[in-house]
Write an enzyme that holds these catalytic residues in place. Sequence first.
Site, PDB file in Angstrom:
ATOM      1  N   LEU A   1     -21.717  -2.729  21.356  1.00 57.31           N
ATOM      2  CA  LEU A   1     -22.558  -1.782  22.055  1.00 57.31           C
ATOM      3  C   LEU A   1     -22.231  -0.359  21.641  1.00 57.31           C
ATOM      4  CD1 LEU A   1     -24.681  -2.362  24.151  1.00 57.31           C
ATOM      5  CD2 LEU A   1     -23.010  -1.811  25.927  1.00 57.31           C
ATOM      6  N   ARG A   2     -21.021  -0.160  21.136  1.00 56.81           N
ATOM      7  CA  ARG A   2     -20.577   1.193  20.820  1.00 56.81           C
ATOM      8  C   ARG A   2     -21.518   1.889  19.857  1.00 56.81           C
ATOM      9  NH1 ARG A   2     -14.866  -0.177  20.671  1.00 56.81           N
ATOM     10  NH2 ARG A   2     -13.958   0.547  22.623  1.00 56.81           N
ATOM     11  N   GLY A   3     -21.993   1.140  18.875  1.00 56.59           N
ATOM     12  CA  GLY A   3     -22.881   1.710  17.874  1.00 56.59           C
ATOM     13  C   GLY A   3     -24.146   2.246  18.519  1.00 56.59           C
TER      14      GLY A   3
ATOM     15  N   ALA B   1     -23.366   5.350  20.589  1.00 55.60           N
ATOM     16  CA  ALA B   1     -23.087   6.511  19.747  1.00 55.60           C
ATOM     17  C   ALA B   1     -24.381   7.024  19.123  1.00 55.60           C
ATOM     18  CB  ALA B   1     -22.082   6.142  18.661  1.00 55.60           C
TER      19      ALA B   1
END
Lengths: 574, 342
Positions: free
Chosen positions: B279-281, B284
């Site tokens: 999910l970080r992508g 970000a």
Amino acid sequence: MNVIGPWDRALLCGVLSMARPDVFGGILIRAAQGPVLSNWLRQVESFDLEASRMLMVPASVGPDRLQASLSVARSLSEGRAIYQTGLLEEAAGRVMVVNGVERIANDVAALLASGLDQANGIKAGHIAFIGVDESFDGENSIPGILAERLAFRADLHGLRANDLNGIVYSREDPRRIRASMSAVSIDEAALTTIAAACLSLGIRSMQVPIFCMHAARGLAALKSRSTVDEDDIAVACQLVLPGRAHPMPETEAPPPQHEDLSKSDPDQSSSEPGQSETDGANEAGNGLETQIIEAVTSAPIMLDGAPKKGRRQDRSGVSGRSGENVIALDRGRPDRPLKSQSGRGRIDVLATLRAASPMQAARQRASGQNGLHIRKSDLRIKRFRRRKQSSVIFIVDASGSAAMHRMAEAKGAVERLLSQCYSRRDLVSLIAFSGEEASVMLPPSRSLVRARRQISDLAGGGATPLAHALVEAYKLARAERDRGRTPFLVFLTDGRGNITLDGTADRAASHDQVSNLGRTLIKGQFPAVFFDTSRRPDPRTRRLSDDLGAQYQFLPNADGDTVSKIVRQRIGTR
Amino acid sequence: MPDIAFPFSAIVGQEALKDALLVSAIDPNLGGVLAFGDRGTGKTTMIRSLAALLPVQSVVKDCQFRCDADRPAKLCEACQGLSKEGTLKSVQETPPVIDLPLGATEDRVLGAIDLERALGRGEIVFEAGLLAAAHRGFLYVDEVNLLDDHLVDILLDAAASGVNRIEREGLSLSHAADFVLIGSGNPEEGELRPQLLDRFGVFVEVSTPRDVASRVEIIKRRQAFDEDPEGFAKSWKRKDAALRKRIVTARERRPEVVASDEILERCATLCLSLGSDGLRGELALIRTATGFAALAGKEQVETAHLRRAAPLALSHRLRKDPLDETKAIARVERAVEDVLGS
Ligand SMILES: [Zn+2]
């Protein structure tokens, strides 16, 4: 063009560094300990405008000695914390010399770099740094973080005491440069020559042409001129560029950057040169540029920047997955201190004091005595982290008809291993053999980028010098073991060596030699796996694998995926 | 190197790194910038230039935690005391840029017991470390790829949470550590573990210009600056002031910028098509795009902002295919074309 000799070059580096340590940072000089180096250091010391003593620092200096730190002995005797000034602090306004700079650890280099930035970023107390590279072959590289901050490169190897004549400089010279350098102007043509020369030499850093620019201006100031001439540029480049040349890989053709510089002009654009002027300058500078490149590339080379050997990674302080580390009490990198159970091991005094400090007030009250109270329960011992780091060495047959395919598959296996091995921090190297020699194509490395760049899948063809390959493999494996790593050999060959170490083309003699070498140099010493790439299994090759003490795998198509899988399994289970 | 910073507007090229730094200045909780590539690209210069460009901060005088004098609710214990007594003094400072060199000890980074006072007077007092010094500013780590993994973990934790928690040696405390983490490194000297890569908010590949004209321009500007820093800074003052104003406005505007469902869907599709893990992508990507929208003075995230944000937010989050030599950034650009149209 003015090509200057090594002694003059070294002296000029000293003069300029002493004039403006804040601009130039210092000198990386290749030299053996001896009268020539001592003479040079004495002269540089005599140029120092602050007239202070040089600060000599050994390469083995620890990070704790560079910065102010707790003086353990005095703190213990006086019962209060007493700090010792760090070497970087002591170096303010002086010349700092590190002998054997090629041996310093990465973290020390980083602290020195940061210390130089701080000292030279302010108005006074600048540090001129001299790194003496004592290696003979120039094979060891200086950590880039430090090397990039030092403008000058000099080399005293091969000079003898009676070669040391030429121009004599005195403290007046740096004094004159310091006083007038800022008034020296340098024109567009000169800057273009410098920029183009650096680009042609594959030097990417922008700091390097900036050093050349300042050095050229310093040299003009030395001669009491207010403008830079061609001679200044040529000499400046010879002081700054040697050893920095770096072939740019062909695959990375420079992307044309059509940046519209005019749109980012300052508010009051004053003397923005037109494009045509730049072109003209380029032409005029061309001859000089070529001469500079010749002078620089013919000068003795000292490597810095990109690491050449695996050594740097070794000292990098990068640890593997923690579960795979062996906590050892004797050697390796320091880990967090451990509460002492048995009192064995080296005491970590700082950690011990930390543990004891919260209790001091209470203990002093309880005992009615001042001074430091340390109980056994406070004792902390130093723990070191020893890594079980593997160094995988590929030995690849680049001779015969299937050579090209074999090299390509080996390259694939190396890349797979490197891309899957981050957390293990293992290293991979590659030796290729064909014709009459075996050579290290990729020195132990952890970098995928380097592996891609350095392993070419071009095969040599010709004879099959398997005996030579065993000797090279042995040498590299020994060296890796000496560095504290566990070598693991991976052979990719059909095992049909046909040339002996003395160069005789004799299949039978070669076979005997290879099996002898295998039994004495490899078997029982270094774990290995042997991929037999013959078309049909051959009992002789199988016996050869046994002579090496290797695990035998028949793999006629040398498939890189399988190779990397098996290797990973093997190094994973050790 | 004089005390005056090189004007940010006078930096030639390096557009991706400028973008990454600007968007981090607007949204400090983006998670940090990782800049990989050549040495000598002037990364440090650029960070210092940006810090000097940002508005000055009101800092409590002599507070080792760099408390914000204008936010009484967030003062540390000592400052609260001063505030009650009415003796709290503040000073105006530019945001700090702190260097964390390889080889810095954990004590130095996190802070530790003040030994002198502990041993001398038996008082347990905390001596703040680099994380506190970087509060409300930038923490720069050169060669982050060579730093001990556990230290990188600590840095990333603090950068993400904005807090430094210490539990050791009889100390139990936490203090605010809100900083933009900037890591740099050279891939030839070793790569960063993917687990760590992923935790950096944005990624930039830096390189120096390869054409002579840009290089000459860089050298000329550096020379002009070194000769006469005040004069040079003055000649770029108007441009820097305009940029400062844009940043200040963008900071205020950012929380109000909205991303429509359609944009969110495009984000998801883009990440899916790249197979970028986790999910970080996605987070970000949307944050970076929001920053660009704020910087452009818009109220809504537009496709153009996504396009600009994607290489920064995603190229370090692709699953590695050892046989695909295509640069990660090129892969992202290809996917952007497929999903968002060219
Ligand atoms: Zn405070």
